[in-house]
Design an enzyme around this catalytic site. Structure first.
Site, mmCIF file in Angstrom:
data_model
loop_
_atom_site.group_PDB
_atom_site.id
_atom_site.type_symbol
_atom_site.label_atom_id
_atom_site.label_comp_id
_atom_site.label_asym_id
_atom_site.label_seq_id
_atom_site.Cartn_x
_atom_site.Cartn_y
_atom_site.Cartn_z
ATOM 1 C CD GLU A 1 44.738 49.883 90.290
ATOM 2 O OE1 GLU A 1 45.426 50.318 91.010
ATOM 3 O OE2 GLU A 1 44.262 49.810 89.104
ATOM 4 C CE LYS B 1 23.607 53.923 89.883
ATOM 5 N NZ LYS B 1 23.442 53.251 88.461
ATOM 6 C CG ASP C 1 24.278 50.187 89.171
ATOM 7 O OD1 ASP C 1 25.279 50.530 88.622
ATOM 8 O OD2 ASP C 1 23.049 50.568 89.068
ATOM 9 C CG HIS D 1 51.404 49.137 97.954
ATOM 10 N ND1 HIS D 1 50.821 49.430 99.117
ATOM 11 C CD2 HIS D 1 50.423 49.422 97.121
ATOM 12 C CE1 HIS D 1 49.861 49.767 98.967
ATOM 13 N NE2 HIS D 1 49.259 49.676 97.741
#
Lengths: 374, 374, 374, 374
Positions: free
Chosen positions: C73, C202, C276, C367
């Site tokens: 990204e 999670k 993880d 950006h």
């Protein structure tokens, strides 16, 4: 001396053009409600109905009870009545008070996180000292624990108290205030606030799922399939199927807890019994579960973790409210847990009735009939 | 004919040993509350106090109001009184009703997702037809939209209605029931439930942040620093600082909305004015924000997206309740939005008072004084 | 023996017509990742960028760090870089590990609530015994507490462990399984499940606000107004004003916690460092607060209660991942808390940068520029 | 010309004493990832495994697929593999994309509520004009709606866009920025922010239950009892019973949605396929439901309302990531919905496998075996 209710009514009529004639009647004397209300002008009458008998097999409440509901919402009393009959025919609802606590969370503001951690550590080490401070302000409540939560330069210090039969809010506020003054005398602190929304009193918040507030009540019963069919007019399987969809609805809606209408019964019983009615916001956060067990039986369970109630103090001593509590043998010291168990069982009755009505499409009909025949 | 309240009281006294003498008095006749309650035995009296005048600059409510509170919680009325004075001195609170709706969400269960999608599509195409069906059952409500949410083989069909001055719950339930019957006659459907918790009536849920339920009310005002200091006893900056900590507390607690005690005012006004009291569970989900603007002024804003209220139906016609509504000139058709604006402004008064007390450490003192001097 | 990655690629190409040529390259040998993955065919390459130096004044991490981010990204690395510079110029971010725990919650199902309460009581009495059972299965983890929650006939038994530098999930699952087998051998129990969603591993849930999961990290710093203006291009007041609106946005959206984009930094650092990655769901639930202090300074505080990380086990030993951890001197035993403090400080850098960009309207420009000049 | 990755690695080694030798290898050229990352030093290798074939009966994805997972967590791939086999043996999973949208919510700040309402009204009236403004900045996205939410003097203006195969975040940010500039040129406004947390991008919030974000995907299938027993090693009834307890666990934990481990599959597929990995925070908020239907069949349904994915842009063009997308025939325009359906079906496979393992106590054993035999 000073202004009395009659003078206030006269003055209001003069200012607004509206008399408060019906509201003028009170079964209580003005001086008897000095600690209950200010600017007294009279009383509002809320219709009172009775549902029962409700069989409760609790630790503190054991027997059959006639439960008072003060409401203006048609069908409410008959809904609870309907469920109570089914519960009683099944032998009654088991009821347990799992715990009893009330917390208030002062916030201490310091210079930076380092200091906040130091204060949090200090609170942990000085629990006994803080318990002694709390004990000076109340004989009935007891400081059980102080749980500090550090965020930035703030310590949210959750002070957990056990309370007796009083609802306890004033008591714990007073004790927490003493604790705060003691803390800031001992430790440097930029400023503090006695309350800061963390304990979410009378405000719906996720914290209500994770710590008990007031009484935590558990109710369960196994209802034979035949009783379900006869007294709820539906099969256990159909009721459980409805319950599954209701849980999906609750989860899709992002609900805190899952139940059909705990709030209805709570509001009506709380008004009748002189409780702090705004507490139904927390108290209505709870869980109802329906399960098929054995070949054809219905297992019903409720968890009510936030039942803030009292049998002394607040409105419990007012004439009509005291009569309602008396009906349940819940007047005075030593009866709060009994009251909690009865309330819990009554709420489950209301759940069974409304779920049965929704599950088999009788909901509208039930409302219509009560309108006509009540 | 049949059993009357007196007979029920006698029978209860026989069964329980407790008479309901004080509760026997009612300003209403038993036949007048036939649609309000079942198993009537009398009435509970809730002490009634008045706070005000409260200056409201609303679209529907414009003027100074004396607001009725029915409560047994000491300090409550005086807290609101204190805040109302400050608001009025600042020129009043602006009030707006941003919208007005009520929804009920039936759940249709089909064979699989494919069928659920087909039903959802059908509902979208047949809105006009469903509106006609709804119109047959009610002249006051109007089906505005049907928003289907598909999950698995279920369609949660959120039926959104506009309502008038009635609270509207019975009306929308009835109309939704008609819609359901119409849908299942037109489309294959395994079964359906009229309600399934998705609309979260009287249940705290995140959905209450995202769709208005009842009236959505907005309140704001800018309070000059001098008024804040004189009438709230604190500086705007100190009040805003407290508000920031309160918001952190709310967020840490996982609260739905953020406010100090909307529920207290709601409970007391709802009881006084014959509202469905259990609706305070939803109604108390709202936002209060304090901001420093200009050099030294306090900007106060509230958003109350779930104010389910009524000025006709329910308990609004009972003698004492009607007097309370009359005090606000909120009797009968065309007054519900006016009532909503007054309630919103009153709640903001309560927020300002309690925040000021907590922000400068007067909370306990305030409670103590009201005890003595009320 | 058996099938190797090359054979699998050939077979896949045959079946799908698509070769995995680029993915065939791996810096690791197939046998080295036997415990990390099944059906291995190669590796995905995620671009790696470095941001820093970041000055951290932690208990475990003290110094200036170059933090690795694996991402696709654009603007992400430069955003963190921008914030790190500002933090470092302000003297660094303070970092603390407030605690360290991991829980797994088995559910025991019994006949009724009475039995569930009995089991809950038993668990309380037998903690030492259960700790001994847990100790048999792991040398690194320690059973700290068992907190039973009763709902109906179920006991949700929250088993809380302390863990070392391993992430610990397999360890606590194994120990909890032993505990379960021990419990059901000692007490009658219809059935049990090792996990039942209560610990919300999670999964985003409110419980993550109330108990630490993994490391709980606190970060704070006071940034002089001049540094804010020079290195974030905005005044402290403007940044704090933006933060206030951001909090309102979070609350209106019903957010768990409030921050701008913890998840971005977490995802990129977790991929780079062999963590993880699914744990970012929990880890991204946290709080960022901006406050004006003194005349013109910015106080920044973060609370990250769910940082489930590891410096041993999982993907930490893979060649590229190990290099990333080495860069932070976080390889092997005794470094997990150090890693936690660095991650926390890095996340705060990302918050400051994006808030500054949004507060003064540079977000789009930032950006665009990164696109061209990176 | 600037610093290249090799120079950065040398410089880092000099500063930290740690070389990034393994990370130096990249299948991509530095100039090819200019828009993907800044401060590039190389790449992290994440082990890639394949699970499948997975039979999907979708509108866009119809066939059997081999799904790529990039992970370092042992047992993950085999868990999904196990569930995919069961789904495929049952004839495949039905998959639907229910909708497709992305929103960004600028906040406009005015003087008071009155002005905020006026701006909200203006936005409603000028939708077509704003759509034209948005259209100037993007050919692919389309402004579908602007939904203003008024709170105090702020308007949170939720700008809802439809997007194509790109993930769309940059596109909608850019379009929203144009809209903001247009709005503030037309209407008086104190200030505005492009984003303010309301749209909760990459942040867990209740709003994610109520509006679709990215693709909303629905998956369902009916699995015959025999297939459940043979391929999941358990009976439908046992699996459904576990699911019921799991839902209770989710509700007790205050979860957003209910599922066992959507996040695991999402993280691994997102890394493999060049997605914005931080989006798993939102994407993991979803619902899985298990139901017993007919005599002995299992009905499985999933709702994934927040699947923010792309098949063009972001990391989708990188060599290894493109290979993974190619494996699913999801390269380039017109394939995003296909990708969404495959991801949804894969997640359901993972749910079935882990629920089966937890329901019959094989969870630990399954993890142990994968360790040894993978």
């Amino acid at each position: 001396m000073g202004i009395n209710p009659s003078m206030r009514r006269t003055w209001l009529a003069h200012n607004t053009g509206h008399a408060l004639d019906a509201s003028a009647h009170t079964a209580f004397a003005a001086e008897d409600v000095r600690t209950n209300i200010e600017n007294l002008v009279g009383a509002v009458e809320v219709p009172l109905g009775i549902a029962g008998p409700l069989r409760v097999n609790g630790t503190h409440a054991n027997g059959s009870f006639y439960v008072p509901f003060a409401t203006t919402e048609g069908t409410l009393v008959s809904t609870y009545q309907y469920g109570m009959r089914a519960i009683s025919e099944a032998g009654g609802a088991n009821a347990y008070v799992l715990g009893d606590a009330l917390d208030v969370t002062p916030c201490f503001i310091l210079a930076e996180t380092r200091d906040a951690i130091a204060l949090a550590d200090w609170l942990g080490v000085h629990l006994a000292e803080l318990q002694a401070v709390a004990a000076e302000s109340t004989a009935h409540g007891r400081l059980v624990d102080v749980r500090p939560h550090v965020f930035g330069r703030r310590v949210f210090a959750q002070c957990v108290f056990s309370t007796g039969d009083a609802m306890g809010m004033n008591m714990v506020n007073l004790a927490a205030d003493r604790i705060c003054r003691h803390v800031v005398a001992a430790m440097p602190c930029e400023r503090y606030y006695l309350r800061c929304n963390y304990s979410s009193d009378k405000k719906p918040a996720a914290i209500n799922l994770f710590r008990l507030y007031g009484k935590e009540v558990a109710i369960d019963l196994t209802m034979p399939g035949e009783v379900v069919r006869t007294h709820l007019g539906i099969s256990p399987r159909e009721l459980v199927d409805f319950g599954a969809t209701g849980r999906l609805g609750s989860m899709q809606a992002g609900a805190l807890g899952t139940n059909a209408h705990f709030a209805n019964g709570l509001a009506a019983i709380f008004i009748a019994c002189g409780q702090d009615v705004a507490q139904i916001v927390n108290a209505s956060i709870g869980f109802l579960d329906l399960e098929l067990v054995g070949d054809d039986d219905l297992y019903v369970a409720a968890r009510l973790p936030n039942l803030v109630i009292a049998t002394v103090g607040g409105g419990t001593a007012l004439p009509t409210q005291r009569e309602c509590l008396a009906l349940l043998e819940c007047v005075g010291d030593g009866t709060a847990r009994r009251f909690a168990e009865i309330v819990g069982a009554a709420l489950v009755a209301g759940e069974l009735a409304i779920c049965a009505a929704l599950a088999d499409g009788r909901f509208i009909e039930a409302h219509r009939l009560n309108r006509l025949h009540a």
